[in-house]
Design an enzyme around this catalytic site. Structure first.
Site: not given
Ligand code: GLN
Length: 543
Positions: A193, A196, A387, A514, A516
């Site tokens: 629902k 919808q 950092c 950084h 990452e």
């Protein structure tokens, strides 16, 4: 619903195009009024991702105003990790950027004689920005993710721009609606629902989705698929299951299994091309990568002391970089957050295989972070400071080895007698806070014979930064007599980019940058990889 996984969905669809030899890129629309997310709290908004380049964004040529943009929505991290391309900061369009452009253009006289309105002026600005990227970058497919939810007042102008684009290019557009299909525990079934209703909302904006992407905890069953197809006006093969999975990198494969790559290529009239071998763009290579991610015998336990422990998205790139590095060593990873506002927690550190000290701003929880760095150094736990984490490792070192108990960063204590971390020279005259840190990727010169040099195996690297403060070279020289090594600097040699302990049996490294942000599932960050290797070693030695 926000936080439903639109970023992973978008990046995964982009992968399907890569598997078919198409050149893709991704844009993200953020309907908030900020120019970029740089000043937002990570608890509220998740991590702020940093791009390789800094974009000098000049909204209108005849006005001098230029904004430096490299701080970007965290979804960009997901895009880069999936498609392996650096994405330019101009791919993050915010309402703030749309409004500032129209307002300055109005002052310039661009709309002379006209009333400036949302339609067509704001919508034209949005369309121009999108079309310029698609054309300038010679893309086969540009994916555009619209943040927020259907029905938000803020996102309406963007949906209206999409409606116009679908009208202008009916053969070249495909609309994907990501929707939540909740599992009702009480009755043991998926509920369609909400889908919808949200599709109906979209239809009132004049948009009929081509694909309905169903986010649910489990795979969609046939009954729900047929129901969504019927009520939402799409064929059943265009209702796609997007379940919770162990690793997000599996999502493109799950889509491929449902034929989405071919369905969506048909909608866009694209004929697949031959793909040259590459670990990033080959379906079979990606499949191997996902298999390696899911197969591991043991699990390393890493602890991340810090203050943003309540929202896991605050450190999403770090979490992913740890996973990439662990997978490359054939182990899994269990990441634990430790709230450093409660210093009494620190005895727990001994239960982990390694400590990662997180980036951050401001004084909350800082004493606990410094104490955690000190504890890791004293007990020889593998340590990686990122950092702020590197800066606080330096503070801990100065307090213990230089006997300066009040050593601190001037960000935390402007009155400290020993400002071992201080504001960078060129930051002192900065008045405004948005986009004014040292940002983007910069070259770093590594000192040979150091752990960081061993990790990268080269003399010069390029990594991304986001900071105002740095390690004081004067105090660093004093620390060198006590076993601290300055292992890299920037090209001007004024900024210390990393430090480490001169200890063969202890991996203890702090990086001002950084790493990452550049870690990829098929190419982990070298320094994260060495950190994981050290964690594995300590795990074996303990046995
Ligand atoms: N607050 C510190 C600085 O501005 C560290 C920032 C960070 O961790 N990204 O230098």
């Amino acid at each position: 619903m926000s936080g439903i996984g639109k970023g992973v969905t978008t990046a995964s669809i982009a992968k399907l195009f890569q598997f078919r030899g198409f050149t893709v890129s991704i844009m993200k629309i953020d309907p908030y009024i900020n120019i970029d997310p740089g000043t937002m709290n990570p608890i509220e908004h998740g991590e702020c991702f940093i791009t390789e380049e800094v974009w000098k964004y000049q909204p209108v040529d005849t006005f001098d105003q230029v904004f430096n943009i490299a701080e970007i929505d965290q979804d960009f991290g997901t895009y880069e990790r999936f498609i392996g391309k650096n994405i330019h900061p101009s791919h993050n369009l915010t309402s703030g950027q749309v409004f500032i452009e129209i307002i300055l253009k109005e002052r310039q006289g661009e709309y002379l004689g006209k009333t400036v309105q949302i339609i067509p002026h704001a919508t034209d600005t949005i369309k121009e920005r999108i079309e310029r990227i698609a054309i300038n970058e010679q893309l086969d497919v540009l994916l555009i993710e619209c943040g927020g939810t259907v029905g938000d007042l803020e996102s309406q102008i963007f949906l209206e721009a999409f409606r116009q684009m679908c009208l202008d290019h009916p053969e070249n557009t495909c609309l994907v609606h990501v929707t939540l299909v909740p599992f009702n525990e009480m009755v043991g079934e998926l509920k369609t629902k909400p889908t919808q209703h949200s599709v109906r909302q979209l239809q009132t904006a004049g948009l009929q989705p081509d694909i309905i992407m169903c986010r649910s905890s489990i795979f969609l069953d046939d009954h729900s698929r047929r129901k969504i197809s019927l009520f939402c006006n799409v064929p059943p093969n265009c209702v796609i299951s997007n379940p919770n999975v162990e690793t997000v990198y599996e999502i493109p494969l799950i889509f491929e299994d449902q034929g989405l790559g071919d369905t969506i290529s048909d909608i866009l009239n694209l004929k697949p091309r031959l793909v040259e071998f590459s670990p990033v763009e080959n379906y079979s290579e990606w499949k191997k990568l996902v298999r390696d991610y899911k197969q591991h015998e043991s699990i390393l336990r890493i602890v991340m002391p810090g203050k943003y422990t309540k929202n896991r998205d605050s450190y999403v790139s770090i979490n992913e970089a740890l996973k990439h590095a662990a997978a490359s060593h054939g182990v899994g990873i269990d990441i634990n957050w430790l709230d450093t506002e409660d210093i009494n927690n620190l005895d727990q550190l001994a239960n982990y295989d390694g400590v990662l000290l997180t980036p951050g701003f401001g004084h909350r929880g800082v004493e606990g972070m410094i104490a955690a760095a000190d504890r890791a150094m004293e007990s020889k736990l593998p340590f990686l400071g990122i950092c702020f984490g590197a800066q606080l490792m330096f503070v801990a070192f100065c307090r213990r080895h230089l006997n300066r108990n009040e050593a601190n960063s001037t960000e935390i204590n402007p009155e400290t007698p020993d400002p071992v971390i201080s504001m960078m020279e060129n930051q002192r005259e900065v008045e405004n806070l948005g986009g004014t840190m040292r940002l983007g990727a910069h070259e770093i010169i590594l000192v040979s014979g150091t752990k960081i040099h061993d990790a990268y195996q080269t003399n010069v690297i390029k990594e991304r930064f986001r900071h105002r403060y740095h390690i004081s070279p004067r105090y660093a020289t004093m620390c060198e007599e006590h076993g601290l090594i300055v292992s890299s600097r920037d090209v001007s040699e004024k900024i210390i980019n990393s430090i480490e302990l001169d200890d063969n049996d202890h991996f203890c490294v702090g990086v001002q940058f950084h790493p990452e942000y550049k870690s990829r599932p098929w190419k982990p960050s070298p320094i994260y990889s060495e950190f994981i290797r050290a964690c594995l070693k300590i795990r074996r030695d303990r046995k």
